[in-house]
Design a protein around this motif. Structure first.
Motif, PDB file in Angstrom:
ATOM      1  N   GLN A  40      65.967  57.872  40.573  1.00  0.00           N
ATOM      2  CA  GLN A  40      66.345  58.698  41.628  1.00  0.00           C
ATOM      3  C   GLN A  40      67.929  59.356  41.545  1.00  0.00           C
ATOM      4  OE1 GLN A  40      64.629  56.476  45.008  1.00  0.00           O
ATOM      5  NE2 GLN A  40      62.982  57.535  44.925  1.00  0.00           N
ATOM      6  N   ASP A  41      68.051  60.159  42.089  1.00  0.00           N
ATOM      7  CA  ASP A  41      69.478  60.483  42.328  1.00  0.00           C
ATOM      8  C   ASP A  41      70.137  59.962  43.506  1.00  0.00           C
ATOM      9  OD1 ASP A  41      68.836  62.029  44.632  1.00  0.00           O
ATOM     10  OD2 ASP A  41      68.672  64.057  43.465  1.00  0.00           O
ATOM     11  N   ASP A  42      71.355  60.490  43.739  1.00  0.00           N
ATOM     12  CA  ASP A  42      72.204  59.731  45.007  1.00  0.00           C
ATOM     13  C   ASP A  42      71.674  60.119  46.395  1.00  0.00           C
ATOM     14  OD1 ASP A  42      73.977  58.813  42.965  1.00  0.00           O
ATOM     15  OD2 ASP A  42      75.381  60.508  43.263  1.00  0.00           O
ATOM     16  N   GLU A  43      70.805  60.999  46.434  1.00  0.00           N
ATOM     17  CA  GLU A  43      70.033  61.425  47.409  1.00  0.00           C
ATOM     18  C   GLU A  43      68.779  60.776  47.903  1.00  0.00           C
ATOM     19  OE1 GLU A  43      71.297  64.259  46.086  1.00  0.00           O
ATOM     20  OE2 GLU A  43      73.108  63.911  46.917  1.00  0.00           O
ATOM     21  N   GLY A  44      68.456  60.075  46.763  1.00  0.00           N
ATOM     22  CA  GLY A  44      66.875  59.401  46.730  1.00  0.00           C
ATOM     23  C   GLY A  44      65.697  60.279  46.201  1.00  0.00           C
ATOM     24  N   GLN A  45      65.793  61.366  45.681  1.00  0.00           N
ATOM     25  CA  GLN A  45      65.145  62.198  45.090  1.00  0.00           C
ATOM     26  C   GLN A  45      64.698  61.858  43.714  1.00  0.00           C
ATOM     27  OE1 GLN A  45      63.474  64.758  47.159  1.00  0.00           O
ATOM     28  NE2 GLN A  45      64.704  63.602  48.606  1.00  0.00           N
ATOM     29  N   ASP A  46      63.495  62.024  43.363  1.00  0.00           N
ATOM     30  CA  ASP A  46      63.021  61.688  41.861  1.00  0.00           C
ATOM     31  C   ASP A  46      63.858  62.696  40.990  1.00  0.00           C
ATOM     32  OD1 ASP A  46      61.317  59.765  42.717  1.00  0.00           O
ATOM     33  OD2 ASP A  46      59.629  61.132  42.910  1.00  0.00           O
ATOM     34  N   VAL A  47      64.234  62.083  39.894  1.00  0.00           N
ATOM     35  CA  VAL A  47      64.949  63.061  38.978  1.00  0.00           C
ATOM     36  C   VAL A  47      63.976  63.394  37.894  1.00  0.00           C
ATOM     37  CG1 VAL A  47      66.646  62.870  36.970  1.00  0.00           C
ATOM     38  CG2 VAL A  47      67.166  61.528  39.137  1.00  0.00           C
ATOM     39  N   LEU A  48      64.225  64.749  37.639  1.00  0.00           N
ATOM     40  CA  LEU A  48      63.016  65.393  36.841  1.00  0.00           C
ATOM     41  C   LEU A  48      63.652  65.800  35.561  1.00  0.00           C
ATOM     42  CD1 LEU A  48      61.564  68.085  39.273  1.00  0.00           C
ATOM     43  CD2 LEU A  48      60.766  65.651  38.867  1.00  0.00           C
TER      44      LEU A  48
END
Length: 195
Positions: A40-48
């Motif tokens: 996940q990125d710094d905002e808590g979103q899954d990294v693609l």
């Protein structure tokens, strides 16, 4: 999309870093379902990745499929086996990893012959525990096959009497780490311990 959208760095490793493999667990390919934790990125979103797929960070759990045989543990002598990763890049820009384990089993004997012939006749998934107590999954997307096997009784009194085998899978990623706090629970589940 740029290929480096999910690029991260790392610092120099500190502390103990031991070679070799301690344990190997093998099960029939697709005999288990694994659950994953995704990067996940710094905002808590899954990294693609560049293809839009979520990037697996680690394995967080496993269940044995109904009717599947339990996995088995292969034991070998200390400092005799290794896990290897080799990346191949094609001219068209595609790439894959050959993830493998090379294991030496001391003493040629019938029980080992039967077990190795069984592995050679099928497609598998495997977990490898390295000497740093990290557990790795190989055969997540493509099956593991026994690719080489040699046996020798040796000649002189100091020679080895052994089987040497290589199990490998060509996969889109390197081996995936099993979360350390979940590793023994996952192994027990696959072995059918505590059912």
């Amino acid at each position: 999309m740029a290929c480096t959208t999910y690029l991260t760095g790392f610092s120099t490793s500190c502390g103990s870093n031991l070679p070799s493999v301690k344990k190997l667990y093998i099960g029939t390919f697709e005999s288990a379902n694994f659950t994953y934790t995704y990067q996940q990125d710094d905002e808590g979103q899954d990294v693609l990745d560049a293809d839009g797929n979520k990037i697996i960070e680690s394995v967080s759990g496993a269940t044995l499929n109904s009717g599947a045989d339990n996995w088995v543990e292969f034991q070998f002598r200390k400092n005799s086996s290794s896990m290897d990763i080799e990346m191949t890049v094609n001219d068209n820009g595609s790439h894959f990893y050959t993830n493998s384990a090379t294991c030496v089993f001391a003493k040629i004997e019938n029980s080992k012959r039967l077990a190795l012939e069984s592995v050679a006749s099928g497609e598998c998934t495997m977990l490898i525990v390295d000497s740093n107590n990290q557990t790795w999954l190989i055969g997540r997307e493509n099956p593991v096959s026994l690719t080489t096997l040699s046996g020798s009784t040796g000649t002189a009194i100091g020679d080895s009497n052994q089987y040497s085998v290589t199990l490998s899978a060509d996969e889109p990623t390197m081996p995936v780490l099993i979360e350390r706090d979940q590793a023994q629970t996952i192994i027990n589940t696959l072995l059918g311990i505590g059912e």
